[in-house]
Enzyme design. Structure first.
Site, mmCIF file in Angstrom:
data_model
loop_
_atom_site.group_PDB
_atom_site.id
_atom_site.type_symbol
_atom_site.label_atom_id
_atom_site.label_comp_id
_atom_site.label_asym_id
_atom_site.label_seq_id
_atom_site.Cartn_x
_atom_site.Cartn_y
_atom_site.Cartn_z
ATOM 1 N N ALA A 67 0.866 -1.173 0.000
ATOM 2 C CA ALA A 67 0.000 0.000 0.000
ATOM 3 C C ALA A 67 0.906 1.227 0.000
ATOM 4 C CB ALA A 67 -0.890 -0.020 1.230
ATOM 5 N N GLY A 112 0.687 -5.014 0.902
ATOM 6 C CA GLY A 112 -0.510 -5.117 0.076
ATOM 7 C C GLY A 112 -0.257 -5.839 -1.246
HETATM 8 N N1 DAK Z 1 4.592 3.317 -0.873
HETATM 9 C C1 DAK Z 1 4.968 4.491 -1.442
HETATM 10 N N2 DAK Z 1 6.061 4.622 -2.191
HETATM 11 C C2 DAK Z 1 6.826 3.537 -2.373
HETATM 12 C C3 DAK Z 1 6.490 2.280 -1.807
HETATM 13 C C4 DAK Z 1 5.316 2.190 -1.017
HETATM 14 N N3 DAK Z 1 4.888 1.053 -0.492
HETATM 15 N N4 DAK Z 1 7.460 1.408 -2.152
HETATM 16 C C5 DAK Z 1 8.345 2.077 -2.915
HETATM 17 N N5 DAK Z 1 7.968 3.357 -3.055
HETATM 18 C C6 DAK Z 1 8.656 4.416 -3.788
HETATM 19 C C7 DAK Z 1 9.890 4.881 -3.036
HETATM 20 O O1 DAK Z 1 9.548 5.800 -2.047
HETATM 21 C C8 DAK Z 1 10.700 5.491 -4.147
HETATM 22 O O2 DAK Z 1 10.178 6.771 -4.458
HETATM 23 P P1 DAK Z 1 11.160 8.035 -4.765
HETATM 24 O O3 DAK Z 1 12.031 8.128 -3.551
HETATM 25 O O4 DAK Z 1 11.886 7.605 -6.010
HETATM 26 O O5 DAK Z 1 10.204 9.174 -4.950
HETATM 27 C C9 DAK Z 1 10.396 4.600 -5.341
HETATM 28 O O6 DAK Z 1 9.172 3.913 -5.012
HETATM 29 C C10 DAK Z 1 11.465 3.543 -5.580
HETATM 30 O O7 DAK Z 1 11.690 2.848 -4.363
HETATM 31 P P2 DAK Z 1 13.141 2.703 -3.682
HETATM 32 O O8 DAK Z 1 14.021 3.823 -4.083
HETATM 33 O O9 DAK Z 1 12.921 2.473 -2.232
HETATM 34 O O10 DAK Z 1 13.660 1.372 -4.380
HETATM 35 P P3 DAK Z 1 14.681 0.292 -3.770
HETATM 36 O O11 DAK Z 1 15.042 -0.605 -4.903
HETATM 37 O O12 DAK Z 1 15.773 0.971 -3.010
HETATM 38 O O13 DAK Z 1 13.821 -0.529 -2.709
HETATM 39 C C11 DAK Z 1 11.839 -1.702 -1.911
HETATM 40 C C12 DAK Z 1 12.708 -1.307 -3.139
HETATM 41 C C13 DAK Z 1 10.562 -2.361 -2.444
HETATM 42 C C14 DAK Z 1 12.601 -2.733 -1.074
HETATM 43 C C15 DAK Z 1 11.553 -0.446 -1.076
HETATM 44 O O14 DAK Z 1 10.990 0.554 -1.936
HETATM 45 C C16 DAK Z 1 10.588 -0.689 0.033
HETATM 46 O O15 DAK Z 1 10.946 -1.227 1.091
HETATM 47 N N6 DAK Z 1 9.350 -0.225 -0.163
HETATM 48 C C17 DAK Z 1 8.323 -0.286 0.862
HETATM 49 C C18 DAK Z 1 7.817 -1.691 0.950
HETATM 50 C C19 DAK Z 1 6.812 -1.797 2.037
HETATM 51 O O16 DAK Z 1 7.085 -1.611 3.229
HETATM 52 N N7 DAK Z 1 5.619 -2.119 1.616
HETATM 53 C C20 DAK Z 1 4.538 -2.408 2.545
HETATM 54 C C21 DAK Z 1 3.732 -1.207 2.670
HETATM 55 S S1 DAK Z 1 2.650 -1.432 4.010
HETATM 56 C C22 DAK Z 1 -4.077 -1.519 6.588
HETATM 57 C C23 DAK Z 1 -4.255 -1.350 5.243
HETATM 58 C C24 DAK Z 1 -3.248 -1.664 4.400
HETATM 59 C C25 DAK Z 1 -2.063 -2.110 4.848
HETATM 60 C C26 DAK Z 1 -1.879 -2.264 6.192
HETATM 61 C C27 DAK Z 1 -2.865 -1.979 7.071
HETATM 62 N N8 DAK Z 1 -5.106 -1.164 7.510
HETATM 63 C C28 DAK Z 1 -5.956 -0.093 7.208
HETATM 64 C C29 DAK Z 1 -5.219 -1.893 8.732
HETATM 65 C C30 DAK Z 1 -1.001 -2.385 3.951
HETATM 66 C C31 DAK Z 1 0.220 -2.051 4.292
HETATM 67 C C32 DAK Z 1 1.289 -2.123 3.371
HETATM 68 O O17 DAK Z 1 1.210 -2.609 2.263
#
Ligand code: DAK
Length: 261
Positions: A67, A112
């Site tokens: 997300a 997500g």
């Molecule tokens: N959201 C927003 N932007 C994101 C993103 C994300 N999830 N993942 C990547 N990006 C963006 C980065 O900020 C970056 O943007 P700029 O800095 O270029 O503007 C661009 O995509 C490229 O990412 P990186 O520069 O970080 O690329 P790397 O190769 O260094 O790293 C990575 C790739 C996938 C390992 C890293 O980007 C990463 O760790 N991303 C976050 C992954 C993450 O934590 N995803 C889970 C999100 S939490 C709920 C509802 C929903 C949810 C939970 C609860 N309730 C209402 C109860 C869901 C939660 C989630 O999904």
């Protein structure tokens, strides 16, 4: 079909291709994308020409990186719950889409993104795919079904390890624990997904759709109710032309020509 900003959709030879397309955020799901997916799924469900759906992510790096964290960051409890409920409803719609859905996981499937893959019927991963539920590292729980679908697919113990550690696992490990059905070279991913779709499309679409409904319903209903539901869909099959054709073709020692009705 309508056109969408964050999703690419195309349709060819019975397959609907859904590509999550937010390249600037590694295809992270913001509210607009989840809304678009909601509308697209309604359109697909109504389109009898689509027999199988393949879901993938745009680009080579990411399936869906979760997300959108920047959009979620300022949320309060009530807005957070509403966001979770919205995502859950759309992913459940996807899980219960009449047509089978194959996730072609081309890269990061995190948070997500992993939950989106879990809501698909079958997962095929590129060797470059990485799976994980990083939420506990962000101070939240998974909110789009991860605490529920992941243990149902890989078992409680393995799911808890993935949820509690927030560690990523690679495609080989995902295959070992049963999270994905198959792992292929990155350049083979779409070919493998299409081949799987092709194998499914050789069968009776009505029977495939009823089998999907029976698995999805039955697994949550307990064996007694599930088996009763199976008897109902089994009976229903005998009202289809496909059943007559499938069995007649067997007796006549020829390949069936299903009309999917
Ligand atoms: N959201 C927003 N932007 C994101 C993103 C994300 N999830 N993942 C990547 N990006 C963006 C980065 O900020 C970056 O943007 P700029 O800095 O270029 O503007 C661009 O995509 C490229 O990412 P990186 O520069 O970080 O690329 P790397 O190769 O260094 O790293 C990575 C790739 C996938 C390992 C890293 O980007 C990463 O760790 N991303 C976050 C992954 C993450 O934590 N995803 C889970 C999100 S939490 C709920 C509802 C929903 C949810 C939970 C609860 N309730 C209402 C109860 C869901 C939660 C989630 O999904």
């Amino acid at each position: 079909m309508s056109s969408y900003e964050n999703i690419l959709f195309s349709q060819e030879a019975g397959i609907g291709y859904v590509t999550i397309h937010r390249p600037k955020a590694l295809n992270a799901l913001n509210a607009a994308t989840v809304d678009e997916l909601d509308r697209l799924l309604d359109e697909i469900a109504r389109d009898a020409a689509i027999q199988v759906v393949i879901v993938t992510g745009s680009g080579e790096k990411s399936f869906v990186a979760g997300a959108d964290i920047t959009e979620m960051r300022p949320l309060g409890a009530i807005a957070g719950r509403a966001w979770g409920q919205k995502g859950q409803a759309v992913f459940t719609k996807m899980e219960n889409l009449p047509q089978p859905v194959i996730a072609a996981v081309n890269g990061f499937a995190l948070g997500g993104g992993c939950e989106l893959a879990l809501a698909c019927d079958i997962r095929i991963a590129s060797e470059k795919a990485k799976f994980g539920q990083p939420e506990t590292g962000l101070g939240i729980t998974p909110g789009f079904g991860g605490t529920q679908r992941l243990p149902r697919i890989v078992g409680k113990g393995r799911a808890k390890e993935i949820l509690f550690t927030a560690d990523m696992i690679d495609a080989a490990e995902a295959y070992r624990i049963g999270l994905v059905n198959k792992v292929v070279a990155p350049e083979e991913l779409m070919t493998a997904a299409k081949a799987m779709a092709g194998r499914i499309m050789k069968r009776s679409a009505s029977a495939v759709q009823l089998a999907k409904a029976a698995v999805n319903r039955g697994i949550e209903a307990g064996l007694e109710n599930g088996i009763a539901y199976e008897a109902e869909v089994f009976g229903l099959c005998f009202a289809t032309e496909d059943q007559k054709e499938g069995m007649t073709a067997f007796v006549e020692k020829r390949k069936p020509e299903f009309k999917n009705r």
